[in-house]
Design a protein around this motif. Structure first.
Motif, PDB file in Angstrom:
ATOM      1  N   ALA A  91      50.407  62.898  74.178  1.00  0.00           N
ATOM      2  CA  ALA A  91      50.674  63.006  72.742  1.00  0.00           C
ATOM      3  C   ALA A  91      49.356  63.245  72.027  1.00  0.00           C
ATOM      4  O   ALA A  91      48.363  62.550  72.289  1.00  0.00           O
ATOM      5  N   ARG A 105      51.792  65.080  64.922  1.00  0.00           N
ATOM      6  CA  ARG A 105      51.821  64.486  66.266  1.00  0.00           C
ATOM      7  C   ARG A 105      52.784  65.284  67.138  1.00  0.00           C
ATOM      8  O   ARG A 105      53.951  65.454  66.783  1.00  0.00           O
ATOM      9  N   VAL A 107      54.206  65.790  71.173  1.00  0.00           N
ATOM     10  CA  VAL A 107      54.364  65.185  72.500  1.00  0.00           C
ATOM     11  C   VAL A 107      54.870  66.251  73.452  1.00  0.00           C
ATOM     12  O   VAL A 107      55.796  67.007  73.114  1.00  0.00           O
ATOM     13  N   GLU A 148      46.745  60.542  73.409  1.00  0.00           N
ATOM     14  CA  GLU A 148      47.365  59.446  74.134  1.00  0.00           C
ATOM     15  C   GLU A 148      48.005  59.983  75.417  1.00  0.00           C
ATOM     16  O   GLU A 148      48.646  61.038  75.393  1.00  0.00           O
ATOM     17  N   THR A 149      47.833  59.258  76.495  1.00  0.00           N
ATOM     18  CA  THR A 149      48.506  59.572  77.741  1.00  0.00           C
ATOM     19  C   THR A 149      49.712  58.650  77.866  1.00  0.00           C
ATOM     20  O   THR A 149      49.577  57.465  78.167  1.00  0.00           O
ATOM     21  N   LEU A 150      50.900  59.188  77.614  1.00  0.00           N
ATOM     22  CA  LEU A 150      52.117  58.380  77.642  1.00  0.00           C
ATOM     23  C   LEU A 150      52.590  58.109  79.071  1.00  0.00           C
ATOM     24  O   LEU A 150      53.133  57.037  79.353  1.00  0.00           O
ATOM     25  N   LYS A 151      52.391  59.057  79.961  1.00  0.00           N
ATOM     26  CA  LYS A 151      52.772  58.883  81.364  1.00  0.00           C
ATOM     27  C   LYS A 151      51.748  59.599  82.229  1.00  0.00           C
ATOM     28  O   LYS A 151      51.626  60.825  82.179  1.00  0.00           O
ATOM     29  N   HIS A 176      59.425  59.949  70.444  1.00  0.00           N
ATOM     30  CA  HIS A 176      59.213  58.513  70.270  1.00  0.00           C
ATOM     31  C   HIS A 176      59.100  57.803  71.628  1.00  0.00           C
ATOM     32  O   HIS A 176      59.417  56.623  71.737  1.00  0.00           O
ATOM     33  N   MET A 177      58.650  58.519  72.608  1.00  0.00           N
ATOM     34  CA  MET A 177      58.521  57.967  73.951  1.00  0.00           C
ATOM     35  C   MET A 177      57.454  56.871  73.979  1.00  0.00           C
ATOM     36  O   MET A 177      56.355  57.034  73.445  1.00  0.00           O
ATOM     37  N   GLU A 178      57.786  55.763  74.603  1.00  0.00           N
ATOM     38  CA  GLU A 178      56.843  54.653  74.713  1.00  0.00           C
ATOM     39  C   GLU A 178      55.878  54.910  75.879  1.00  0.00           C
ATOM     40  O   GLU A 178      56.288  55.413  76.933  1.00  0.00           O
ATOM     41  N   PRO A 179      54.614  54.581  75.721  1.00  0.00           N
ATOM     42  CA  PRO A 179      53.654  54.795  76.823  1.00  0.00           C
ATOM     43  C   PRO A 179      53.931  53.879  78.002  1.00  0.00           C
ATOM     44  O   PRO A 179      54.283  52.714  77.833  1.00  0.00           O
ATOM     45  N   GLN A 180      53.768  54.428  79.190  1.00  0.00           N
ATOM     46  CA  GLN A 180      53.958  53.674  80.427  1.00  0.00           C
ATOM     47  C   GLN A 180      52.594  53.295  80.989  1.00  0.00           C
ATOM     48  O   GLN A 180      51.752  54.168  81.233  1.00  0.00           O
TER      49      GLN A 180
END
Length: 287
Positions: A91, A105, A107, A148-151, A176-180
């Motif tokens: 993101a 933003r 993603v 941001e690296t979400l996955k 709106h994916m949450e980071p893992q």
């Protein structure tokens, strides 16, 4: 008739005629180098492709690379650039004066990383309302506020451009994916999924390129396309090129030199108390 007396031949030891100098003692540089290599990152070319040399030899300039490297390190002190690979979900938040909120933003999955130095670029892809959208970012663009690296993961290929001809579900991600979280010290997971392409024609002849992340759709094509797009191996000769990586990639000595410079830069900034941010880091080797 006068004859000169015969001269005596004096045989000198062979050490007077030897041109070889005595062997000097080896400097203890190898031992210190081994200690420094122990803390270096083995996956440096994948994590920091922007710090590598140009793959074209006649474009390599040591002075230009040195100046750009110093500028890149200074910029990394102002923005946290996380570790991500081709295939990771990323993101990017950037500023845009044409928007009312002044920020945008996006993603998407990283499908490509290219160029070196300050010109390094990465491309994110996402499918929005059944329309494929690709945004290319300059890594060192001042308008980027946050990355941001979400996955964090890899794919079977280092280039996922073929997703443009794949089914939409392979490049659809929630904004709106949450980071893992990735556990520190564990290897980077490799997603071995093989995407399914749409029916031809495609933007490129993917069936003749050596991509491992594409499912074999040649048998699903109609006979008309099989006759039109005759299957040939255009890059079959590359497996016989023994020095392909040596010609187009950076040397190990250059990678070690760059990592030592990055470590020195970090220590100087930390000792001065200017920042505690780390530049040289890896999720797989960090403990």
């Amino acid at each position: 008739m006068f004859r000169p007396a015969a001269r005596e031949v004096v045989k000198l030891p062979t050490r007077f005629f030897s041109c070889k100098s005595e062997p000097t003692r080896a400097a203890p540089a190898k031992k210190s180098t081994r200690k420094e290599l122990a803390g270096l990152i083995p996956a440096f070319p994948e994590i920091y492709p922007d710090f590598l040399q140009s793959p074209v030899w006649n474009r390599r300039n040591a002075l230009k690379e040195e100046l750009e490297r110093q500028d890149m390190l200074e910029r990394r002190m102002n923005i946290d650039i996380p570790e991500f690979y081709v295939g990771s979900i990323v993101a990017v938040t950037s500023s845009d004066r044409n928007l009312g909120s002044k920020e945008h933003r996006f993603v998407g999955i990283c499908i490509r990383r290219e160029k070196e130095g300050l010109l390094h670029q990465f491309t994110l892809r996402n499918t929005i309302e059944n329309i494929g959208v690709e945004v290319m970012y300059d890594l060192y663009n001042p308008t980027i506020k946050k990355i941001e690296t979400l996955k964090l993961e890899k794919r079977l290929d280092s280039d996922l451009t073929y997703l443009v001809d794949a089914l939409p579900e392979y490049s659809t991600f929630d904004f709106h994916m949450e980071p893992q979280a990735h556990p520190a010290g564990t290897p980077i997971p490799v997603n071995e999924v093989k995407v399914k392409l749409k029916n031809p024609p495609w933007t490129r002849r993917w069936e003749i390129l050596s991509y491992r992340g594409i499912e074999d759709t040649w048998t699903q094509a109609t006979p008309w396309f099989k006759r039109k797009l005759h299957k040939t191996l255009v890059n079959d000769y590359e497996k016989y090129d023994l020095i392909a990586n040596y010609r187009t990639g950076s040397t190990k000595e250059q990678e070690v030199f760059v990592q030592e410079q990055m470590q020195k830069f970090e220590k100087e900034r930390h000792a001065a108390g200017l920042t505690r941010r780390r530049i040289l880091k890896s999720a797989a080797s960090h403990k």
